[in-house]
Design a protein around this motif. Structure first.
Motif, PDB file in Angstrom:
ATOM      1  N   THR A 179       1.115  -1.374  -0.539  1.00  0.00           N
ATOM      2  CA  THR A 179      -0.561  -0.103   0.011  1.00  0.00           C
ATOM      3  C   THR A 179       0.934   1.641   0.005  1.00  0.00           C
ATOM      4  O   THR A 179       0.260   2.469  -0.750  1.00  0.00           O
ATOM      5  CB  THR A 179      -0.541  -0.085   1.098  1.00  0.00           C
ATOM      6  N   HIS A 180       2.054   0.952   1.085  1.00  0.00           N
ATOM      7  CA  HIS A 180       3.022   2.100   0.915  1.00  0.00           C
ATOM      8  C   HIS A 180       3.202   2.503  -0.612  1.00  0.00           C
ATOM      9  O   HIS A 180       2.822   4.003  -0.689  1.00  0.00           O
ATOM     10  CB  HIS A 180       3.807   2.280   1.775  1.00  0.00           C
ATOM     11  N   GLY A 181       3.814   1.995  -1.265  1.00  0.00           N
ATOM     12  CA  GLY A 181       4.855   2.640  -2.546  1.00  0.00           C
ATOM     13  C   GLY A 181       3.227   2.621  -3.360  1.00  0.00           C
ATOM     14  O   GLY A 181       3.630   3.982  -4.826  1.00  0.00           O
ATOM     15  N   LEU A 182       2.431   2.127  -3.502  1.00  0.00           N
ATOM     16  CA  LEU A 182       1.276   1.373  -4.492  1.00  0.00           C
ATOM     17  C   LEU A 182       0.603   2.991  -4.257  1.00  0.00           C
ATOM     18  O   LEU A 182       0.527   3.927  -4.918  1.00  0.00           O
ATOM     19  CB  LEU A 182       0.231   0.817  -4.247  1.00  0.00           C
ATOM     20  N   PHE A 183      -0.788   3.010  -3.316  1.00  0.00           N
ATOM     21  CA  PHE A 183      -1.660   3.679  -3.158  1.00  0.00           C
ATOM     22  C   PHE A 183      -1.757   5.262  -2.326  1.00  0.00           C
ATOM     23  O   PHE A 183      -2.549   5.716  -2.484  1.00  0.00           O
ATOM     24  CB  PHE A 183      -2.551   3.230  -2.938  1.00  0.00           C
ATOM     25  N   VAL A 184      -0.384   5.345  -1.656  1.00  0.00           N
ATOM     26  CA  VAL A 184      -0.044   6.477  -1.181  1.00  0.00           C
ATOM     27  C   VAL A 184       0.660   7.086  -2.254  1.00  0.00           C
ATOM     28  O   VAL A 184       0.589   8.343  -2.153  1.00  0.00           O
ATOM     29  CB  VAL A 184       0.670   6.239   0.341  1.00  0.00           C
ATOM     30  N   ALA A 185       1.760   6.981  -2.721  1.00  0.00           N
ATOM     31  CA  ALA A 185       2.434   7.236  -3.154  1.00  0.00           C
ATOM     32  C   ALA A 185       2.814   7.504  -4.412  1.00  0.00           C
ATOM     33  O   ALA A 185       2.501   8.451  -5.357  1.00  0.00           O
ATOM     34  CB  ALA A 185       4.753   6.792  -2.988  1.00  0.00           C
ATOM     35  N   VAL A 186       2.696   6.363  -5.497  1.00  0.00           N
ATOM     36  CA  VAL A 186       1.997   6.433  -6.672  1.00  0.00           C
ATOM     37  C   VAL A 186       0.738   6.968  -6.846  1.00  0.00           C
ATOM     38  O   VAL A 186       0.354   8.491  -7.705  1.00  0.00           O
ATOM     39  CB  VAL A 186       2.216   4.269  -7.802  1.00  0.00           C
ATOM     40  N   ASN A 187      -0.145   6.885  -6.293  1.00  0.00           N
ATOM     41  CA  ASN A 187      -1.662   7.251  -6.538  1.00  0.00           C
ATOM     42  C   ASN A 187      -1.542   8.553  -5.939  1.00  0.00           C
ATOM     43  O   ASN A 187      -2.394   9.561  -6.769  1.00  0.00           O
ATOM     44  CB  ASN A 187      -2.462   6.961  -5.496  1.00  0.00           C
TER      45      ASN A 187
END
Ligand code: MCA
Ligand code: AMP
Length: 414
Positions: free
Chosen positions: A118-126
């Motif tokens: 979640t951290h790298g995907l949905f917090v950072a990338v999103n």
């Protein structure tokens, strides 16, 4: 194999060097499309792959309650469960973060986190996509590369281990961070020592926030206003928080520690095909996090412990039950208990406490470590092994891990 069959995956994409090993396994499990793409883009892109497939998949209309992603997370049983996140979960959360962290279209994020959380995907990338901002995607956390990019960047996100390492680097100065506006930390507790150490070198107060795979982000220190070290801040817009006695389910008096229960559009739809696990995770419509917190007079939450048996090492979760099952299967092990002991770099260190079986030849720590490495991802393997005559148990027969953590709180013998 477990993830492919549990999720009923239709398509599977892996790195080119894994394709030969994965293709037969995936095909056996009924996966229709198996492809590889390399990290450096040399073997093409996902868009090209889709465009070249015949027939080309038709677009489908999606609603807010449709599934956006299934992310696997372990549990106290050690068997990973798929957390089903809907479009609404992701959209509501990234809207909340966009506002709370003041994302701008001229932001440049230095992305040094793995993409499989979640951290790298949905917090950072999103966050970048929602703002129409830019990002430099580093293949892994490498302090040299981060230091090289910081003078051109405005946002960085990391786990506490990354900040601990950067705070020891003499190249980190206020001048290096001159274009930076925001450093965010999460996934594990950021110590006051690392918060202060990083501030002394960089001139920046890290913004700490609290999240989970099942809920994405919940509570965050403010962009403007005090960022209090040792706290995770205030609930994000739309997120409701209660602190509850985990036994009686009664809300605790103000100022006391209680389990964090959450409600809001960010809370997941349940565990994929696990109605029992889903039912256990909720109470009266509230999601029970298993984390313990306390609220101060200004309403800020501080995470003070966990009522779930979980170790967090370098921002990665290790469920002791999974490691214990592997250790118990090693010849010469009668039983085991796995605990987390404090570690200045990784936060916690995976430690195995072993009772040898009577008849066994002398079992050494090195043998235990080597056997574990054959069966587990390396960050889950015990880095310290201790032997005891018996495990302390309470009246219910449950191993008293708090006592073991106390007993082994000093440096390893010898
Ligand atoms: C690597 N190793 C580790 C860890 N990472 N051991 C314990 N814990 C770890 N986290 C081991 C490797 O197996 C290897 O062992 C040795 O350390 C060196 O490996 P290397 O890859 O060089 O390690 P590193 O680059 O120093 O990695 C440390 C790291 C990395 C940068 C902190 O673990 C990392 O990127 N962590 C971030 C995890 C994350 O994104 N979590 C978010 C979860 P050997 O040499 O023996 O083989 S999402 C979440 O929690 C929620 C939603 C939230 O709130 O964000
Ligand atoms: P995951 O299952 O990988 O989503 O990990 C979620 C867990 O990470 C939470 O339940 C917390 O125990 C922990 N966590 C995330 N952020 C923080 C934080 N800022 N402080 C303390 N623990 C955190």
């Amino acid at each position: 194999g477990y993830y492919l069959s549990d999720s009923h995956a239709d398509a599977f994409i892996c790195q080119p060097e894994r394709l030969d090993a994965m293709q037969p396994l995936a095909k056996d499990l009924g996966v229709r499309y198996v492809h590889s793409l390399s990290t450096d883009g040399a073997s093409g892109s996902f868009q090209v792959l889709l465009a070249s497939s015949a027939p080309s998949p038709a677009p489908v209309a999606l609603g807010l309650h449709d599934v956006a992603a299934i992310l696997y997370t372990s549990g106290t049983t050690g068997r990973p469960k798929g957390a089903v996140l809907t479009q609404q979960n992701l959209i509501s959360n990234i809207d909340a973060l966009h506002e709370a962290w003041g994302w701008r279209d001229d932001d440049l994020l230095v992305h040094a986190l793995p993409l499989f959380h979640t951290h790298g995907l949905f917090v950072a990338v999103n966050g970048v996509l929602r703002a129409g901002a830019s990002m430099v995607f580093l293949p892994r956390f490498d302090p040299d590369a981060v230091i090289e990019w910081l003078p051109r960047a405005s946002v960085f996100m990391g786990v506490p281990t990354m900040y601990h390492r950067l705070a020891q680097d003499h190249r980190l100065t206020p001048d290096l961070c001159r274009s930076m506006r925001l450093f965010v930390s999460g996934s594990a507790p950021l110590s006051v020592h690392d918060f202060e150490g990083f501030r002394a070198r960089s001139g920046h107060a890290i913004l700490e926030r609290y999240g989970m795979t099942e809920t994405t982000m919940n509570i965050s220190n403010p962009l403007t206003g005090p960022r209090k070290p040792g706290t995770v801040g205030l609930p994000l817009p739309g997120v409701e928080v209660r602190l509850v006695d985990p036994e009686s389910h009664v809300e605790v008096p103000s100022g006391s520690a209680g389990e964090i229960w959450l409600r809001g559009p960010n809370v997941f739809a349940g565990y994929f095909e696990r109605p029992d696990a889903t039912a256990e995770a909720f109470s009266d419509g509230w999601f029970r996090t298993g984390d313990l917190a306390q609220q101060d007079a200004d309403g800020y939450y501080a995470i003070v412990g966990r009522c779930k048996d979980l170790i967090i090492t370098g921002g990665l979760n290790v469920y002791p039950a999974e490691v214990e099952a592997v250790l118990d299967a090693i010849g010469g092990v009668d039983e085991s208990a796995v605990i987390g002991l404090p570690d200045p770099d990784l936060g916690e260190q995976v430690t195995a406490i072993i009772v040898r079986s009577q008849a066994s030849q002398p079992l050494t720590g090195d043998v235990v470590k080597a056997s574990a490495r054959n069966r587990l991802a390396s960050y889950k393997c015990p880095t310290r092994v201790e032997f005891v005559e018996s495990l302390p148990r309470n009246a219910m027969g449950k191993v008293e891990k708090a006592r073991l953590r106390q007993q082994f709180s000093g440096p390893p013998a010898g």
